[in-house]
Design a protein around this motif. Structure first.
Motif, short mmCIF file in Angstrom:
data_model
loop_
_atom_site.label_atom_id
_atom_site.label_comp_id
_atom_site.label_asym_id
_atom_site.label_seq_id
_atom_site.Cartn_x
_atom_site.Cartn_y
_atom_site.Cartn_z
N GLY A 218 71.14 36.50 -6.06
CA GLY A 218 70.16 35.44 -5.96
C GLY A 218 70.40 34.34 -6.97
O GLY A 218 69.46 33.85 -7.59
N ARG A 219 71.65 33.92 -7.11
CA ARG A 219 71.99 32.91 -8.10
C ARG A 219 71.81 31.52 -7.51
O ARG A 219 72.79 30.83 -7.18
CB ARG A 219 73.44 33.10 -8.56
CG ARG A 219 73.77 34.51 -9.00
CD ARG A 219 75.19 34.65 -9.50
NE ARG A 219 76.19 34.22 -8.53
CZ ARG A 219 76.63 34.95 -7.50
NH1 ARG A 219 76.10 36.14 -7.27
NH2 ARG A 219 77.56 34.48 -6.69
N LEU A 220 70.55 31.09 -7.40
CA LEU A 220 70.28 29.82 -6.73
C LEU A 220 70.85 28.64 -7.50
O LEU A 220 71.10 27.58 -6.93
CB LEU A 220 68.78 29.65 -6.53
CG LEU A 220 68.36 28.60 -5.48
CD1 LEU A 220 68.99 28.90 -4.13
CD2 LEU A 220 66.86 28.52 -5.37
N GLN A 221 71.08 28.82 -8.81
CA GLN A 221 71.66 27.71 -9.57
C GLN A 221 73.10 27.44 -9.12
O GLN A 221 73.62 26.35 -9.32
CB GLN A 221 71.61 28.00 -11.07
CG GLN A 221 72.44 29.19 -11.53
CD GLN A 221 71.67 30.49 -11.48
OE1 GLN A 221 70.75 30.63 -10.70
NE2 GLN A 221 72.03 31.44 -12.33
N ASN A 222 73.74 28.44 -8.52
CA ASN A 222 75.06 28.25 -7.92
C ASN A 222 74.89 28.27 -6.40
O ASN A 222 75.48 29.08 -5.70
CB ASN A 222 76.02 29.37 -8.35
CG ASN A 222 76.23 29.37 -9.85
OD1 ASN A 222 76.26 28.32 -10.47
ND2 ASN A 222 76.36 30.55 -10.43
N LYS A 223 74.07 27.37 -5.91
CA LYS A 223 73.62 27.44 -4.52
C LYS A 223 74.78 27.45 -3.52
O LYS A 223 74.78 28.24 -2.57
CB LYS A 223 72.69 26.26 -4.22
CG LYS A 223 72.14 26.27 -2.81
CD LYS A 223 71.19 25.10 -2.59
CE LYS A 223 70.73 25.05 -1.14
NZ LYS A 223 69.82 23.91 -0.89
N THR A 224 75.77 26.61 -3.72
CA THR A 224 76.88 26.53 -2.77
C THR A 224 77.61 27.85 -2.67
O THR A 224 77.87 28.36 -1.57
CB THR A 224 77.86 25.41 -3.17
OG1 THR A 224 77.15 24.16 -3.22
CG2 THR A 224 78.98 25.31 -2.15
N ASP A 225 77.96 28.43 -3.83
CA ASP A 225 78.67 29.71 -3.84
C ASP A 225 77.81 30.82 -3.26
O ASP A 225 78.30 31.69 -2.52
CB ASP A 225 79.09 30.07 -5.27
CG ASP A 225 80.17 29.14 -5.81
OD1 ASP A 225 80.80 28.45 -4.99
OD2 ASP A 225 80.36 29.11 -7.03
N LEU A 226 76.53 30.81 -3.61
CA LEU A 226 75.62 31.85 -3.14
C LEU A 226 75.50 31.82 -1.62
O LEU A 226 75.59 32.85 -0.95
CB LEU A 226 74.24 31.66 -3.77
CG LEU A 226 73.11 32.54 -3.22
CD1 LEU A 226 73.41 34.01 -3.44
CD2 LEU A 226 71.78 32.17 -3.85
N MET A 227 75.29 30.66 -1.06
CA MET A 227 75.12 30.55 0.37
C MET A 227 76.42 30.90 1.11
O MET A 227 76.39 31.51 2.17
CB MET A 227 74.64 29.15 0.74
CG MET A 227 73.26 28.80 0.19
SD MET A 227 72.02 30.10 0.54
CE MET A 227 70.61 29.49 -0.37
N ALA A 228 77.55 30.53 0.54
CA ALA A 228 78.83 30.89 1.15
C ALA A 228 79.00 32.41 1.14
O ALA A 228 79.51 33.00 2.12
CB ALA A 228 79.98 30.23 0.39
#
Length: 332
Positions: A218-228
């Motif tokens: 749940g690392r929303l601060q790294n949203k792009t990586d998290l969603m990928a």
């Protein structure tokens, strides 16, 4: 999928005799009302506005401001004010009147999202539940509590520690698995989460498990990586079973208030979120956030949590929630 009668029979068998269900529900409502006392006390102060015998526009504007400050949102605040204005409480208006008007105003929105998460009695392969949400919302703890809940229903359960980014998350889920007496599929910290999901899906199918619950980062601060990462996990899961995951639950922390709206925006499309779980309602003055969530997203709410023990996680029931939030009496 089972038909409605089969599902009702399954639920009745799982929950036990009617007296037991009634006692459990009453006990949880008491904990819910106690846990949400800060939220209801916050809203209860609305009664202090009504010291005049005539309900005027100035008082209603102050009421709207107070409701918005309690995280119920502008739409709800305006709706309640309009209700009071239309009903013309010109005399003897009390806090009780306001609480009841508020409860009746929010109830239809909450009832629209009240939806138990029904697990079919028979299913082709494991029923896969993917859990998403930012770190700190209580996601891993919720999985552990549900593992115990489903164990009581005589369902076989397996957990998968898909938050491979945090060693603490892997350890925490492993502990919950031990408490519930269910297997946990886990890899080393830093390993590929999609690979973990593949192994968990494969093992759950081989062992004919009823329910597989998969944790995620749940690392929303790294949203792009998290969603990928989430998208990759979903692709791997669907290669093994095109119908999986059968539910994607987003866990939200009530104490975050309005930020919960942003979190749903961030996850719902990429992760195909199917339902919500609201945790940490105990001890927060921001329980009202459930109302704008229901109004804006109209997404099913399956469970709410008011404490640390497994019994403190319960099916979301709109009428009980409305009463606990507003401090209103029984609603008809």
């Amino acid at each position: 999928m089972t038909d409605q009668n089969d599902q009702q029979s399954t639920d009745a068998a799982a929950d036990g005799p009617a007296d037991s269900q009634a006692g459990e529900k009453k006990g949880f409502f008491s904990r819910l009302r106690k846990g949400m006392s800060r939220s209801s006390d916050n809203l209860g102060s609305t009664g202090g506005l009504f010291t005049k015998r005539v309900l005027d526009d100035e008082t209603l504007e102050r009421l709207e401001d107070l409701l918005i400050g309690a995280d119920l949102g502008a739409d709800t605040a305006m709706e309640v004010a309009d209700t009071l204005r239309d009903e013309q409480f010109a005399k003897n208006i009390t806090a009780k009147h306001v609480r009841e008007a508020l409860a009746k105003s929010i109830l239809p929105h909450l009832q629209a999202v009240e939806a138990p998460l029904d697990i079919p009695k028979k299913h082709d392969g494991p029923f896969v539940i993917l859990f998403v949400g930012v770190n700190g919302t209580g996601k891993t703890t919720t999985i552990g509590k549900l593992a115990q809940h489903y164990q009581k229903q005589k369902k076989s359960v397996m957990l998968a520690a898909g938050d491979t980014f945090r060693a603490a998350a892997i350890e925490q889920l492993t502990v919950w698995g031990q408490r519930a007496g269910v297997p946990v599929v886990a890899h080393e910290q830093g390993s590929d989460s999609a690979s973990l999901a593949f192994d968990a899906m494969t093992e759950a199918q081989e062992k004919d498990v009823d329910i597989l619950m998969i944790d995620t980062a749940g690392r929303l601060q790294n949203k792009t990586d998290l969603m990928a990462e989430l998208e990759k996990m979903l692709r791997v899961i669907r290669k093994i079973n095109p119908d999986a995951p059968h539910a994607v639950l987003q866990v939200l922390d009530a104490t975050t208030g309005q930020n919960a709206l942003n979190q749903v925006e961030a996850f719902r499309d990429v992760a195909d979120v199917t339902g919500l779980v609201m945790t940490k309602l105990d001890g927060t003055a921001k329980g009202g956030i459930m109302v704008p969530l229901a109004r804006k997203f109209k997404m099913p709410v399956h469970y709410i949590g008011v404490g640390e023990s497994p019994d403190d996680l319960h099916r979301f029931e709109a009428k009980d929630f409305a009463r606990a939030l507003t401090g209103a009496g029984s609603l008809t």
